[in-house]
Design a protein around this motif. Structure first.
Motif, short mmCIF file in Angstrom:
data_model
loop_
_atom_site.label_atom_id
_atom_site.label_comp_id
_atom_site.label_asym_id
_atom_site.label_seq_id
_atom_site.Cartn_x
_atom_site.Cartn_y
_atom_site.Cartn_z
N MET A 1 -4.27 5.81 7.58
CA MET A 1 -4.98 7.08 7.43
C MET A 1 -6.00 7.06 6.29
SD MET A 1 -5.48 9.93 8.83
CE MET A 1 -4.19 10.19 10.02
N MET A 14 -10.06 7.72 6.74
CA MET A 14 -10.73 8.83 6.07
C MET A 14 -11.69 8.38 4.99
SD MET A 14 -10.00 11.66 7.44
CE MET A 14 -10.70 12.65 6.13
N ARG A 23 -11.02 6.62 2.25
CA ARG A 23 -10.47 6.73 0.90
C ARG A 23 -9.72 5.44 0.55
NH1 ARG A 23 -13.47 11.26 -0.32
NH2 ARG A 23 -13.72 12.11 1.75
N ASP A 38 -5.67 9.93 -4.65
CA ASP A 38 -4.58 10.91 -4.66
C ASP A 38 -4.05 11.23 -3.27
OD1 ASP A 38 -4.15 11.41 -7.22
OD2 ASP A 38 -5.12 13.40 -7.32
N TRP A 39 -4.98 11.42 -2.35
CA TRP A 39 -4.61 11.81 -0.99
C TRP A 39 -3.85 10.74 -0.24
CZ3 TRP A 39 -9.88 14.30 0.83
CH2 TRP A 39 -9.91 15.63 0.42
N LEU A 76 -1.35 8.97 -1.10
CA LEU A 76 0.07 8.85 -1.41
C LEU A 76 0.93 8.95 -0.15
CD1 LEU A 76 2.42 8.87 -3.57
CD2 LEU A 76 2.39 11.34 -3.29
N GLY A 77 1.76 7.93 0.04
CA GLY A 77 2.70 7.97 1.15
C GLY A 77 2.11 7.57 2.48
N GLU A 78 0.81 7.28 2.53
CA GLU A 78 0.20 6.97 3.83
C GLU A 78 -0.41 5.57 3.89
OE1 GLU A 78 -1.30 10.09 6.16
OE2 GLU A 78 -1.31 11.56 4.54
N LYS A 88 0.86 2.92 6.60
CA LYS A 88 1.88 3.56 7.44
C LYS A 88 1.55 3.52 8.93
CE LYS A 88 5.38 4.98 5.00
NZ LYS A 88 5.27 5.97 3.93
N ALA A 89 0.43 4.05 9.30
CA ALA A 89 0.13 4.16 10.73
C ALA A 89 -0.86 3.10 11.19
CB ALA A 89 -0.40 5.57 11.05
N GLU A 98 7.96 7.61 20.20
CA GLU A 98 6.83 7.97 19.33
C GLU A 98 6.83 9.42 18.86
OE1 GLU A 98 2.88 6.21 19.99
OE2 GLU A 98 3.86 4.88 21.41
N ALA A 99 7.65 10.27 19.52
CA ALA A 99 7.76 11.64 19.01
C ALA A 99 8.62 11.67 17.75
CB ALA A 99 8.34 12.56 20.07
N LEU A 100 9.30 10.55 17.47
CA LEU A 100 10.19 10.50 16.31
C LEU A 100 9.58 9.73 15.15
CD1 LEU A 100 13.41 9.60 18.33
CD2 LEU A 100 12.81 11.85 17.41
N TYR A 149 11.09 2.17 10.15
CA TYR A 149 10.71 2.67 8.84
C TYR A 149 9.74 1.71 8.17
CZ TYR A 149 13.56 6.78 8.11
OH TYR A 149 14.06 8.04 8.16
N GLY A 207 -2.36 15.92 2.14
CA GLY A 207 -2.69 14.54 2.46
C GLY A 207 -3.80 14.46 3.49
N LEU A 208 -3.88 13.30 4.15
CA LEU A 208 -5.05 13.00 4.96
C LEU A 208 -4.88 13.28 6.44
CD1 LEU A 208 -5.87 9.66 3.18
CD2 LEU A 208 -7.29 11.70 3.16
N GLY A 213 4.69 11.03 6.22
CA GLY A 213 4.59 11.20 4.77
C GLY A 213 5.44 12.35 4.27
N ALA A 267 7.61 12.05 0.72
CA ALA A 267 6.80 12.01 -0.51
C ALA A 267 6.07 13.33 -0.73
CB ALA A 267 5.80 10.86 -0.42
N ILE A 315 7.12 16.41 12.63
CA ILE A 315 8.13 15.45 13.06
C ILE A 315 8.93 14.96 11.86
CG2 ILE A 315 8.50 13.21 14.11
CD1 ILE A 315 5.96 13.68 15.73
#
Lengths: 324, 548, 137
Positions: free
Chosen positions: B101, B105, B107, B112-113, B115-117, B120-121, B353-355, B471, C18-19, C72, C75, C98
């Protein structure tokens, strides 16, 4: 409805108000809710606040949906804030007349340039009830004035009469139109043009902006502008173009009000409007009570059965309303 | 509306000639019971004939099955590079890249934005160094690369060119696709950075650059998928997507490109949802509308310019978190609709994928679903097998009728320009409002029990919610932050600043092409975030109006 | 006599942190809450926790709703909870989107007042917000 716990919970209204005057934004947010809600607390708050009012320049901004008012208001507030002024914005959106709920989305565009500048933005829903807004908005303006905001901008969609009244009772009212003949005509039909102290042609980077200016000049030529002729400011809200001109023009109008002794007249007009709405509400409630009372019901029965004339029935009802 | 009845005999002869000239897969085109079947049934126009309602090729899947393209990307560039090489070893030639993500975007991983991403995807890309890792030891002249990215697409495109050139491959040898469909970002997916017009300028620069210098590159994949996922109806998906296609055509013509050169480089990407016949009608109508508009409105003269080729993905939004295994059935039905609708490639969603992100097992089941359709059902034997059905033909006409009404609205918004209409519709909230209305209507129908979603508001017994989910840990983020720090330390800071200054100067000058300046900036190891920041200084940042 | 007190509708700030740009769910929930009689202050996409808190203060909101789809949630929920506590905002946090079964408990422990998964009905949404606000009162 119970309030959630917070640092302000359980504090007397006067303490919250003191904090608000000290600049505590959460306290300002809370006293606005109290003022908006009405009732005993709001009466106490009103007593505290009204002594401190009369300093703010109240600016109304209105115009048709889609004229870019939120973006322009956001830019205006941000530019004023950047020059050190303390600015508050009341953004008013309609509620659903059925459920009383509302989605208030104006913050998004206003936050873009105001977040972190000190500008205070409050969204208000019209909440459906008759005259509710006409009472709640002046109450909120008084609070914002009392806690020290120098400029209070009230942004409404110029469609309903209530919204138009609110914009029209500001010290300075700016009417926003977009390029194209139709917009100005619509504004004229809606009675917006007479209210204008400043005209703004927003989205002026689009074709037709100079035509709109000409149309407005033409309309002004046909009106009585002996006291004040509104200037026409071209802006591009998304870019911030023309916002400085708008600020100059708002200030010029404020100065004119002061010089011509009109400030007082404006405020009288606002007070009269608010008083009329408040009185109307109060009287309507009394009338409802009177009609529902045993005496009221008997008056209705007598008139319906043909036993009493409408005129004599009204006399009896007025006696019930005003016993002396 | 409907296809005009032509001279059937002549059309049949022409079709037969074209069919005979096509190469065939080495399989027996007969039913499971041994009954031989024809390659097509019914009347003209046949597949491969204008307006291509029945398919873009005369022989369709008899020559070549659709591409079973499964989209992947996760973690660090090195992780994904490993995945790519494995794919190439097992005979694949196409690499499909999903970005995380923050990359999508514009970045950096240390924003800052982010964080946590981070990672991930999809894969995290901050600088050219990450892109070098992503394609390390892969001969870029021999693969076709698809990059799913929009807002910052010129930066990623520049990085791809830079990686190739630094490894001695000329840019003219590069083949692949970049999504770069910026209009639908404002309408539905919301991965925008700059306001629409400057974004369009950057995309147009990229179209011109690739047209001139990269003959094997497809500069835009026009995507309805995200419009549908955001809640639109089938007809809105169709109309908004094709409307965007027309807007890009107009932008290209304005930029001086020839529609016959440019149109064949476009590809499309649709959603396949659950209403089987509506979806098939949508796919058929899409081809017909595109061919007609290109010919009649935009004056395309070559057949290649009229052909709409598209990728399809099953509807992620239709997957339920309740009783997730039953999603396998949903995906199978959606995938079959895509095939019967004549798609050129297909991605099937994984049931879980819904999970969360799909597990390897779930992704395998999704691929197997396509293989069952391809090899067991006989669906690939006959082109447009539902053509001629009164219902399917009616549905095709109905989809076209609804789409034309929407085109008329957009055209009107733009005073006779579909490009200006797209801008106007974005500006006044038309697209976002229409999509939100449709999404809310759908949700209310479910709430009121007027629409049954199996496992959600009916047939709810048996949800044991006992599924493994994938995960991704925080290690990826830590690794990526360190990598970014190292690159920043090693690079020539002055060179970065001067490249950024040059980019800003070019971006402020309307007539210059920005692509060379992007390439110079990434070669100096400017980060994606730095480039975006610099351009935001010129173009500003887009903030959506609240249309709810 | 006359009733001059207006019942104040519940006010909720809705945002995405977030994004992640998936706002379909948040928009549907905004409408559901509006139809349930709430005032929704809609901040939309790409908000920071500080922006959300600033809105809660200025709008005197009663609750915060955030929605997440990209994994996310742990976090970002923690970050939001920390910001609420730090500002002594005293409002409940409701999380939508989700959330894997395994994380539900973690979110609850963190102090998330309610979790609205896919398929939550209109009534669920309104009732969850009302209950979460009432629980803090």
């Amino acid at each position: 409805m119970n309030q959630p716990t917070s640092g302000l919970r359980g504090l007397p209204v006067s303490d919250i108000f003191t904090r608000a005057c000290d600049g505590d934004r959460r306290a300002i947010g809370r006293v606005l809710s109290i003022a908006e809600r009405g009732g005993t607390d709001s009466i106490e708050l009103g007593e505290l606040a009204h002594k401190l009012t009369g300093n703010a320049h109240v600016v109304g901004i209105t115009g048709a949906p889609g004229a870019g008012k939120s973006t322009l208001t956001g830019r205006l507030a941000a530019t004023l804030a950047a020059s050190g002024r303390r600015v508050a914005v009341l953004a008013i959106d309609p509620s659903s007349p059925v459920t009383g709920g509302a989605i208030l989305g104006d913050r998004i565009r206003m936050d873009e340039h105001n977040y972190g500048t000190g500008t205070f933005i409050r969204s208000m829903a019209t909440r459906g009830q008759g005259g509710g807004l006409a009472v709640a908005v002046p109450a909120a303006i008084r609070i914002l004035d009392a806690v020290g905001f120098e400029i209070v901008i009230v942004e409404t969609v110029g469609v309903g009469q209530i919204e138009i009244d609110i914009a029209g009772t500001a010290d300075t009212t700016a009417i926003v139109v977009t390029p194209g003949w139709g917009d100005a005509v619509q504004a004229n039909k809606a009675g917006l043009l007479e209210l204008a102290d400043v005209f703004v042609v927003n989205k002026a980077d689009r074709p037709g902006a100079s035509d709109s200016r000409r149309d407005l000049e033409l309309m002004l030529d046909l009106s009585d502008t002996s006291e004040w002729r509104p200037d026409i400011v071209l802006t591009v809200g998304t870019e911030g173009d023309g916002v400085d001109d708008l600020i100059t023009e708002l200030a010029r109008h404020r100065q004119h009000l002061a010089d011509a002794g009109q400030l007082e007249a404006r405020r009288r007009r606002r007070a009269q409007h608010e008083l009329r709405v408040r009185a109307g509400d109060a009287l309507a409630n009394r009338l409802k009570d009177a009609l529902n009372s045993a005496e009221g019901q008997s008056i209705i029965t007598a008139m319906a059965s043909g036993g009493a004339s409408p005129a004599s029935s009204l006399d009896r009802l007025l006696d019930e309303l005003y016993p002396n | 509306m409907a296809d005009a009845p032509g001279d059937n005999t002549q059309a049949r002869e022409e079709w037969q000639e074209a069919f005979d000239a096509s190469k065939m897969r080495d399989v027996d085109f007969q039913t499971m019971s041994g009954v031989p079947v024809d390659p097509v049934y019914g009347d003209a126009p046949y597949p491969g004939q204008y307006p291509y309602t029945r398919g873009v090729y005369p022989s369709m899947y008899r020559s070549r099955l659709w591409t079973m393209r499964m989209f992947a990307g996760f973690g660090t560039a090195e992780d994904t590079n490993g995945r790519f090489k494995e794919l190439l070893r097992s005979g694949g030639t196409g690499l499909s890249t999903a970005f995380d993500m923050p990359t999508l975007m514009g970045r950096d991983s240390d924003h800052d934005w982010a964080l946590g991403e981070v990672g991930k995807a999809g894969v995290a890309i901050d600088t050219l160094a990450d892109m070098e890792d992503l394609f390390a030891d892969i001969d870029l002249s021999g693969v076709s690369t698809s990059m799913t990215i929009n807002g910052p697409s010129p930066i990623l495109m520049a990085m791809y060119v830079a990686v190739a050139e630094n490894s001695g491959v000329e840019r003219s040898k590069l083949g692949g696709t970049i999504q770069a469909d910026i209009l639908k970002e404002y309408q539905a997916q919301k991965e925008y950075i700059f306001p629409p017009r400057p974004s369009m300028r950057l995309i147009t620069d990229m179209m011109k650059f690739t047209s001139a210098e990269m003959p094997r590159w497809h500069p835009i994949s026009i995507s309805g998928y995200h419009i549908r996922e955001a809640g639109s109806t089938a007809a809105q998906e169709l109309a908004f997507t094709l409307g965007n296609g027309f807007a890009y055509i107009e932008a290209a013509i304005e930029a001086g490109l020839d529609v016959d050169d440019f149109a064949p480089r476009l590809s499309f990407f649709f959603n396949s949802h659950l209403d089987f016949f509506e979806e098939i009608g949508k796919f058929r109508a899409a081809r017909r509308i595109w061919a007609r508009w290109l010919k009649e409105r935009y004056g395309a003269k070559t057949e290649k310019a009229l052909l709409m080729r598209f990728h399809t993905q099953t509807a992620g939004v239709s997957l339920t978190a309740q009783q997730p295994e039953i999603n396998i059935a949903r995906v199978a039905i959606q995938a079959l609709a895509g095939v019967l609708g004549g798609t050129q490639s297909l991605h099937t969603d994984s049931f879980d994928e819904a999970l969360a992100l799909p597990t390897e097992k779930a992704a395998r089941i999704a691929l197997r679903t396509q293989q069952i359709i391809a090899h067991e059902t006989g669906a690939a034997n006959v082109a447009d097998p539902l053509g001629g059905s009164d219902y399917v033909e009616w549905m095709t006409d109905e989809m076209e009728r609804q789409a034309e009404a929407i085109f008329a609205h957009i055209d009107n918004l733009g005073d006779g320009s579909m490009l200006e209409g797209a801008y106007a519709g974005i500006d006044n909230g038309y697209y976002v409002g229409e999509i939100a209305d449709a999404a809310y209507r759908f949700e209310r129908e479910i709430n009121a029990g007027r629409r049954i979603v199996v496992g959600v508001n009916d047939f709810t017994e048996g949800d044991d919610s006992d599924n493994d989910t994938l995960y991704i840990g925080a290690e990826v983020e830590e690794y990526q932050l360190k990598r970014l720090g190292d690159v920043k330390q090693k690079r020539d800071a002055e060179a970065v600043q001067s490249a950024l200054n040059n980019l800003v100067a070019v971006a402020s000058t309307p007539d210059q092409n920005t692509m060379p300046a992007f390439i110079d900036a990434v070669k100096a190891y400017a980060t994606e975030g730095e480039i975006v920041d610099a351009l935001e200084g010129v173009y500003g940042t887009y903030v959506e109006k609240a249309i709810i | 006599m006359s009733d001059t007190t207006n019942e104040k509708p519940l006010r909720i700030v809705l945002a995405k942190l977030g994004l992640d740009g998936h706002d379909r769910g948040l928009k549907v929930v905004a409408r559901m809450l509006r139809d349930g009689g709430l005032e929704v202050i809609y901040l939309g996409l790409r908000q920071t926790t500080d922006q959300v808190i600033a809105a809660v203060e200025q709008e005197d909101a009663d609750a915060i709703g955030i929605s997440m789809l990209n994994g996310g949630h742990l976090a970002l929920s923690q970050k939001m909870i920390n910001a609420i506590n730090e500002a002594e905002a005293g409002v409940p946090l409701i999380v939508g989107g989700i959330v894997p079964e395994a994380d539900v408990e973690k979110l609850n422990e963190m102090g998330v007042a309610a979790i609205l998964g896919p398929g939550s009905s209109s009534e669920d949404c309104v009732a969850s917000v009302r209950a979460a606000v009432a629980a803090l009162a």
